[in-house]
Design a protein around this motif. Sequence first.
Motif, PDB file in Angstrom:
ATOM      1  N   GLY A  12       0.577  -1.152   0.262  1.00 42.29           N
ATOM      2  CA  GLY A  12       0.076   0.090   0.357  1.00 42.29           C
ATOM      3  C   GLY A  12       0.957   1.419  -0.463  1.00 42.29           C
ATOM      4  O   GLY A  12       2.371   1.367  -0.522  1.00 42.29           O
ATOM      5  N   ASP A  16       5.592   0.244   3.475  1.00 44.26           N
ATOM      6  CA  ASP A  16       6.021   0.171   5.050  1.00 44.26           C
ATOM      7  C   ASP A  16       6.383  -1.823   4.901  1.00 44.26           C
ATOM      8  O   ASP A  16       7.792  -2.346   5.236  1.00 44.26           O
ATOM      9  CB  ASP A  16       5.096  -0.352   6.178  1.00 44.26           C
ATOM     10  CG  ASP A  16       3.923  -1.229   5.908  1.00 44.26           C
ATOM     11  OD1 ASP A  16       3.657  -1.001   4.626  1.00 44.26           O
ATOM     12  OD2 ASP A  16       3.047  -2.008   6.771  1.00 44.26           O
ATOM     13  N   SER A  17       5.554  -2.501   3.936  1.00 45.37           N
ATOM     14  CA  SER A  17       5.955  -3.735   3.563  1.00 45.37           C
ATOM     15  C   SER A  17       5.233  -4.644   2.100  1.00 45.37           C
ATOM     16  O   SER A  17       4.439  -3.567   2.513  1.00 45.37           O
ATOM     17  CB  SER A  17       5.798  -5.242   4.855  1.00 45.37           C
ATOM     18  OG  SER A  17       4.585  -4.746   5.272  1.00 45.37           O
ATOM     19  N   ASP A  19       2.831  -7.307   1.520  1.00 42.54           N
ATOM     20  CA  ASP A  19       1.724  -8.161   2.541  1.00 42.54           C
ATOM     21  C   ASP A  19       1.596  -9.579   1.556  1.00 42.54           C
ATOM     22  O   ASP A  19       0.545  -8.993  -0.065  1.00 42.54           O
ATOM     23  CB  ASP A  19       0.280  -7.388   2.596  1.00 42.54           C
ATOM     24  CG  ASP A  19       0.980  -6.517   4.304  1.00 42.54           C
ATOM     25  OD1 ASP A  19       1.451  -6.320   4.729  1.00 42.54           O
ATOM     26  OD2 ASP A  19       0.131  -5.272   3.856  1.00 42.54           O
TER      27      ASP A  19
HETATM   28 MG   LIG Z   1       1.347  -1.908   3.956  1.00 42.79          MG
END
Ligand SMILES: [Mg+2]
Length: 368
Positions: A12, A16-17, A19
């Motif tokens: 997204g 951040d990462s 998923d």
């Molecule tokens: Mg995210």
Amino acid sequence: MNTPYFIGLMSGTSLDSIDAVIVSFSPTFKLHAHHSHQLPAELRQQILRLNHTGPDEIDSLGALDIALGRLFADAVQTLLANSGIAATQIHAIGSHGQTIRHRPERAFSLQIGDPASIAEQTGITTVADFRRRDLAAGGQGAPLVPAFHQALFQQRGQDRVLVNLGGMANITLLPDDETRPVLGYDTGPGNVLIDTWIRQQHGLAYDADGQWATQGQIQPDLLQTLMDHPYFAARPPKSTGREQFDLPWLQQALATLKTPPAPVDVQATLLELTAASLGQAIKQHQLTRPEVFLCGGGSHNQALITRLRHHLPDIPITTTDALGLAPDWVEAAAFAWFAMRTLEQQTSSLSAVTGAKGNRILGAVHFA
Ligand SMILES: [Mg+2]
Ligand SMILES: Nc1ncnc2c1ncn2[C@@H]1O[C@H](COP(=O)(O)OP(=O)(O)O)[C@@H](O)[C@H]1O
């Protein structure tokens, strides 16, 4: 179709990462495995650079598209290795892709992370580019997840509000009977400004549990200036991204104030902006005995939940854990569901949400 497994991939606005989940939908929904794959700092920087107009965009875009496609495939391979489920058991991957530009007003939204590379590296049929068709049909191309929320969480006899607190925040209104339309839209920033400000001030990726924000005082004049952004008053269908809510916009707002607030007070105000804009959006829908279910990373931010409860004192607020799906995996699970719908040649957009001419079969398929 002899195997019920699907993989969903989501990366997204928060950056951040990545998923990744393995889920199945029959006989009922089940989460089998999940994995959070690291996004290297260098790629994060390249994505942020492409979020705004700049030099050498096409070469940068091409290179990043491939690099991300390979990284998404790595995420799938790690997920599979950890789960003990073989690639041959996976029916398809649904990959959202990384949004680098969202311009529904010009009928485009660009998600990258080459799906052909994912199919090639994993040997699994990969479905991607879910937003294009809705945009072509005159829609916002976003948010798409309300259709998945409806499929999984709609409950006769109870109005439910699903709130996804990602980089942006979006809500889905699930009425208590299936004859009424499901509504949904982006309410504005979720974590994006909170993250951006603490990164700029303290070099941290996010404000864990909103601890820094709770040390500050909400600044009413700054809050009002931010709330004056026309997006908040605009009627749905609407969707947004970093194009509208980013650091330059915040700095512009700060520059209009006679005395600049202390950084900690800015953080408190940014957290309040998310809570207040969400609260305002939910309140304006006349819902009967609704319950709010939070998902996305912001659902871990206790300070944010406290402020949201302040704005919605009469509404029970919990997370999607209460519905049997941990808040961190809802979005990734959604894109596994979208892939399934594509392969079944079933529509998965909700024109009442996106404003398109009609519901469409979304996604482009890259066969194994
Ligand atoms: Mg995210
Ligand atoms: N414990 C926490 N406290 C505060 N914020 C958190 C916490 N855990 C996650 N977050 C927030 O959630 C964000 C990631 O949420 P996510 O749903 O993955 O968003 P996106 O879909 O935009 O990637 C992080 O950037 C951070 O702002």
